[in-house]
Enzyme design. Structure first.
Site, PDB file in Angstrom:
ATOM      1  N   ASP A 185      96.063  25.561  47.045  1.00 41.16           N
ATOM      2  CA  ASP A 185      95.300  25.894  45.857  1.00 41.16           C
ATOM      3  C   ASP A 185      96.143  25.609  44.632  1.00 41.16           C
ATOM      4  O   ASP A 185      97.167  26.254  44.478  1.00 41.16           O
ATOM      5  CB  ASP A 185      94.835  27.353  45.902  1.00 41.16           C
ATOM      6  CG  ASP A 185      95.956  28.312  46.347  1.00 41.16           C
ATOM      7  OD1 ASP A 185      96.361  28.261  47.517  1.00 41.16           O
ATOM      8  OD2 ASP A 185      96.413  29.080  45.503  1.00 41.16           O
ATOM      9  N   GLU A 211     109.302  28.491  43.154  1.00 41.03           N
ATOM     10  CA  GLU A 211     108.221  28.333  44.136  1.00 41.03           C
ATOM     11  C   GLU A 211     107.951  26.876  44.516  1.00 41.03           C
ATOM     12  O   GLU A 211     107.672  26.558  45.666  1.00 41.03           O
ATOM     13  CB  GLU A 211     106.953  28.935  43.503  1.00 41.03           C
ATOM     14  CG  GLU A 211     105.695  28.823  44.318  1.00 41.03           C
ATOM     15  CD  GLU A 211     104.442  29.149  43.493  1.00 41.03           C
ATOM     16  OE1 GLU A 211     104.468  28.995  42.253  1.00 41.03           O
ATOM     17  OE2 GLU A 211     103.436  29.548  44.099  1.00 41.03           O
TER      18      GLU A 211
HETATM   19  O1  LIG Z   1      96.733  33.687  42.548  1.00 40.91           O
HETATM   20  C1  LIG Z   1      96.389  32.362  42.773  1.00 40.91           C
HETATM   21  C2  LIG Z   1      96.561  31.963  44.203  1.00 40.91           C
HETATM   22  O2  LIG Z   1      97.874  32.270  44.581  1.00 40.91           O
HETATM   23  C3  LIG Z   1      98.230  32.063  45.912  1.00 40.91           C
HETATM   24  O3  LIG Z   1      98.509  30.712  46.197  1.00 40.91           O
HETATM   25  C4  LIG Z   1      99.797  30.226  45.987  1.00 40.91           C
HETATM   26  O4  LIG Z   1     100.818  31.120  46.401  1.00 40.91           O
HETATM   27  C5  LIG Z   1     100.809  31.488  47.789  1.00 40.91           C
HETATM   28  C6  LIG Z   1     102.018  32.375  48.002  1.00 40.91           C
HETATM   29  O5  LIG Z   1     103.207  31.688  47.847  1.00 40.91           O
HETATM   30  C7  LIG Z   1     100.831  30.269  48.687  1.00 40.91           C
HETATM   31  O6  LIG Z   1     100.606  30.673  50.010  1.00 40.91           O
HETATM   32  C8  LIG Z   1      99.760  29.267  48.277  1.00 40.91           C
HETATM   33  O7  LIG Z   1      99.936  28.092  49.028  1.00 40.91           O
HETATM   34  C9  LIG Z   1      99.942  28.957  46.793  1.00 40.91           C
HETATM   35  O8  LIG Z   1      99.044  27.973  46.364  1.00 40.91           O
HETATM   36  C10 LIG Z   1      97.197  32.590  46.902  1.00 40.91           C
HETATM   37  O9  LIG Z   1      97.501  32.202  48.218  1.00 40.91           O
HETATM   38  C11 LIG Z   1      95.821  32.126  46.546  1.00 40.91           C
HETATM   39  O10 LIG Z   1      94.891  32.572  47.458  1.00 40.91           O
HETATM   40  C12 LIG Z   1      95.542  32.624  45.140  1.00 40.91           C
HETATM   41  O11 LIG Z   1      94.256  32.339  44.793  1.00 40.91           O
END
Ligand SMILES: OC[C@H]1O[C@H](O[C@H]2O[C@H](CO)[C@@H](O)[C@H](O)[C@H]2O)[C@H](O)[C@@H](O)[C@@H]1O
Ligand SMILES: [Ca+2]
Length: 742
Positions: free
Chosen positions: A456, A661
């Protein structure tokens, strides 16, 4: 005993230069006894020695020999507050509490030496040493030290050693959470809770009554926490998840029973949360695929306990919430993330197989994975019944509440104008079905799928994700099928009985047993279908398949390399992937998420997406390296790992120890600067970084196991890949020329 690393033994008067911060700064004696204390150095760790070995010039002046020997190293006598003040005023010229290459100070500070009782001075020079000094003094101050005796080795430490040490001794602990009375207030904190009253809240599933009782007691015993404890109903529906948006909260995970004894010796049973590692920054909960990546680093650092308990937490999630959740917050209840449970459990099992309960651990994990496979990934709506392939397609209603406030503004603006409403008023009316907008429903169906995919967001997936049988998901499911089949065959005598609690949502009856053959057939069928629908012989790559349009997509995604990780590619396909596919993704800092051509033009109306070009993510690197090694492309795996590690180490050295990140893998100078979507996580620290970022930490230690020893040394001296490889080639040519055969 030194923190978690445990590789140093110490006599009463001997201290380790590289002790973890607590051991180093909590000792009164070490910092008051200027003359009695002896400090051991690890000369192989010193940047000075590295430079000497390479015949390079030292970047700083060395003091007289009476103050330093190879045995003890130089030590400084430092007044913490005063030196911090000088550092901030003189060296942090942009005032962000970090010393980086962007600060314009003189880049030199003179410190008093301990051996001269503060009489003599020695100059500490350059961004790296000064920023390490800032980090050390920030830690010393936190431990209440006014004056310290600081080893020079902590300032000029080989950066590869320093970052690995920080990850091992500090970052993992900084990211570890436990949901129990010991620290629930830390675990419950949610920077994504945008409500007016972001109080700590926990939702407990109906099947865990002891936990409900326990958290109620914690709330009653500690009213100052304002802990709100809620029980979830048995059936979790999209409406329920939407209604919880006004009261977001943590979701309970696994606990263990422990015996406690009070002052009078009375014994009682209590609960203790099974720990887990969070990604970091705004992500303060247990994530699906982040946890798998983190476990690869944890296992290298012998933190098997943590990796194992994350597997058990996943089993709990499957048993109580029906899936491994995107993450453990109420607003994530409807969706999952890329599945890695079988590989994670098998890797943990490898480490613990000598323990008596290891087989039971593996049995539970495999049973949970089987249930997840059937009830989540291979049943509708995720299953495409025509092809038998799977898609990310979670259920849900309305606008996801956790994204940054502005994320959906450009999407919702026309509808807000049409209905003449304020933003929040419109979102509420739309979420509760008072306004019907089928086009928006379609948009958010795909948006939820994008979030479930972990990618995402990306133009590969926007507006179409729920229809795509992606190469990533289907590779992962192939891996589940082969892992489950092999495990049943080799460890469970080719017969695994499915107990009643694992049957719901599966084709099995309680007590029925499964053998490996059916899993082998599933894997074979998936491979054939993927070959037919996703493999493009000319391009030499796998592509996603659009199950609505019934056609192969054209977006070039780095997830094509997951086919190597899963072992789904034939040797010929693997060779094509390396020859034709890989060059499209290989950048200065490693593998980029997708190609520039596929992303297309970006601008004000079409902003950058974080899972597109030019960004690179830790999981893409780790899966690519592992996949390449699986097919014996060792040189390619080493090269890619080197590039990624170099980029991280360089940013770490130049930017005050930063670990973030994601990175812009096309940007050699400041790759940690990413302004797409919510920006980067891991940047926001004062003086010293305490956590890094979960999967990047893991990729660093994992990558260091991929590169060879020569490469590791070159990384320690910040040698760019091109320089390194030229030197190697030159050396080889010379060696070849000098080779005489008898
Ligand atoms: O809050 C926005 C989005 O954040 C997350 O996605 C991002 O962080 C996660 C944790 O590190 C990671 O798993 C993911 O690949 C990243 O894009 C969350 O997982 C999303 O659902 C959320 O909408
Ligand atoms: Ca600064």
């Amino acid at each position: 005993m030194q923190g978690t690393s445990g590789h140093r033994s110490r006599g009463s008067e001997e201290y380790g230069v590289y002790d973890d911060a607590k051991t180093y700064y909590a000792s009164e004696e070490r910092h008051s006894n200027r003359y009695g204390v002896r400090t051991r150095t690890y000369s192989q760790n010193s940047l000075v020695k590295q430079l000497e070995r390479m015949g390079a010039q030292e970047p700083f002046r060395r003091g007289s020999h009476d103050e330093t020997t190879m045995e003890t190293g130089r030590r400084f006598l430092v007044q913490v507050d005063a030196t911090l003040e000088i550092l901030k005023n003189q060296e942090d010229t942009d005032g962000n509490m970090q010393i980086t290459i962007e600060d314009n100070g003189p880049k030199v500070i003179s410190l008093r030496t301990a051996a001269s009782a503060g009489h003599n001075r020695f100059e500490v020079r350059g961004t790296y040493m000064l920023s390490n000094l800032l980090q050390e003094l920030t830690l010393a101050k936190e431990y209440g030290r006014k004056q310290i005796i600081l080893d020079e080795g902590r300032l000029n430490e080989n950066p590869v050693d320093r970052l690995s040490r920080l990850i091992r001794d500090h970052f993992w602990d900084g990211l570890t959470r436990r949901i129990d009375a010991s620290s629930i207030e830390i675990a419950a904190r949610d920077p994504k809770d945008w409500t007016d009253d972001p109080r700590p809240r926990i939702y407990v599933p109906i099947g865990a009554p002891e936990q409900y009782e326990y958290y109620q007691k914690v709330a009653a015993d500690r009213p100052e926490l304002r802990l709100d404890v809620q029980q979830l109903p048995e059936k979790i529906t999209p409406e329920l998840i939407r209604d919880m948006n006004d009261k977001p909260g943590l979701l309970a995970v696994a606990v263990e029973k422990v015996e406690e004894e009070d002052e009078l010796g009375n014994k009682t049973t209590s609960l203790k949360g099974l720990p887990f590692v969070v990604p970091g920054g705004r992500f303060n909960e247990l994530y699906g695929w982040d946890s798998y990546m983190e476990s690869l680093g944890l296992l290298i650092h012998e933190r098997v306990d943590l990796a194992k308990s994350m597997v058990l937490n996943f089993c709990f999630c499957i048993e109580h919430y029906g899936k491994i959740l995107n993450a453990t917050r109420s607003y994530y209840l409807g969706r999952s993330q890329p599945p890695f449970l079988t590989d994670m459990a098998l890797r943990v099992y490898e480490k613990i197989k000598h323990e008596p309960d290891s087989k039971e651990f593996l049995r539970r994990a495999i049973l949970a994975a089987i249930k997840e496979y059937h009830s989540v990934w291979t049943s509708e709506p995720r299953l495409d019944p025509v092809t038998g392939l799977s898609r990310y397609r979670p259920e849900g209603l309305g606008v996801p509440p956790e994204t940054e406030a502005t994320h959906f503004v450009h999407i919702l603006k026309p509808y807000i104008e049409k209905h003449k409403m304020e933003f929040e008023e419109f979102v509420r009316a739309y979420n509760y079905g008072e306004i019907k907008e089928p086009e928006l429903d379609e948009y958010f169906l795909h948006d939820r799928a994008v979030r479930e995919s972990g990618h995402d967001t990306s133009y590969r997936l926007e507006g179409v994700c729920a229809d795509l049988a992606t190469i990533d998901l289907n590779s992962l499911l192939f891996k589940y099928e082969t892992d489950i089949g092999r495990t049943i065959r080799s460890l469970f005598g080719d017969k695994l009985v499915i107990p009643a609690e694992f049957c719901q949502g599966t084709p099995y009856q309680p007590g029925e047993s499964v053998s490996s053959a059916v899993w082998d057939r599933r894997a074979k069928r998936r491979k054939l279908t993927m070959d037919k629908l996703m493999w493009n012989e000319e391009e030499g790559m796998f592509f996603d398949y659009d199950t609505a349009k019934r056609q192969r997509c054209t977006y070039e995604t780095a997830t094509t390399l997951w086919a190597l990780w899963a072992g789904i590619a034939t040797p010929k396909q693997a060779a094509d992937l390396v020859k034709k596919g890989l060059p499209r993704f290989e950048m200065f800092g490693g593998v980029v998420a997708g190609t520039e051509k596929s992303r297309g033009a970006i601008g004000l109306e079409r902003p950058n997406r974080q899972w597109d070009y030019p960004y690179g993510w830790a999981p893409q690197q780790m899966l690519a390296w592992t996949g390449l090694l699986r097919y014996s492309f060792t040189e390619e795996a080493e090269r890619l790992a080197y590039k990624w590690l170099f980029m991280i180490t360089k940013a770490f050295v130049d930017f005050n120890g930063v670990v973030v990140e994601k990175y812009d893998v096309t940007r050699p100078v400041d790759p940690h600067r990413v302004d797409a979507e919510y920006g980067n996580q891991g940047l926001d620290f004062k003086g010293v970084a305490k956590e890094g970022f979960g999967w990047v930490n893991a990729s660093y230690v994992y990558g260091l196991q991929i590169v060879n020893a020569h490469m590791r040394r070159a990384l320690g001296t910040l040698t760019p890949y091109e320089t390194f490889i030229r030197a190697i080639e030159l050396n080889n040519e010379r060696a070849l020329a000098g080779l005489t055969l008898t």
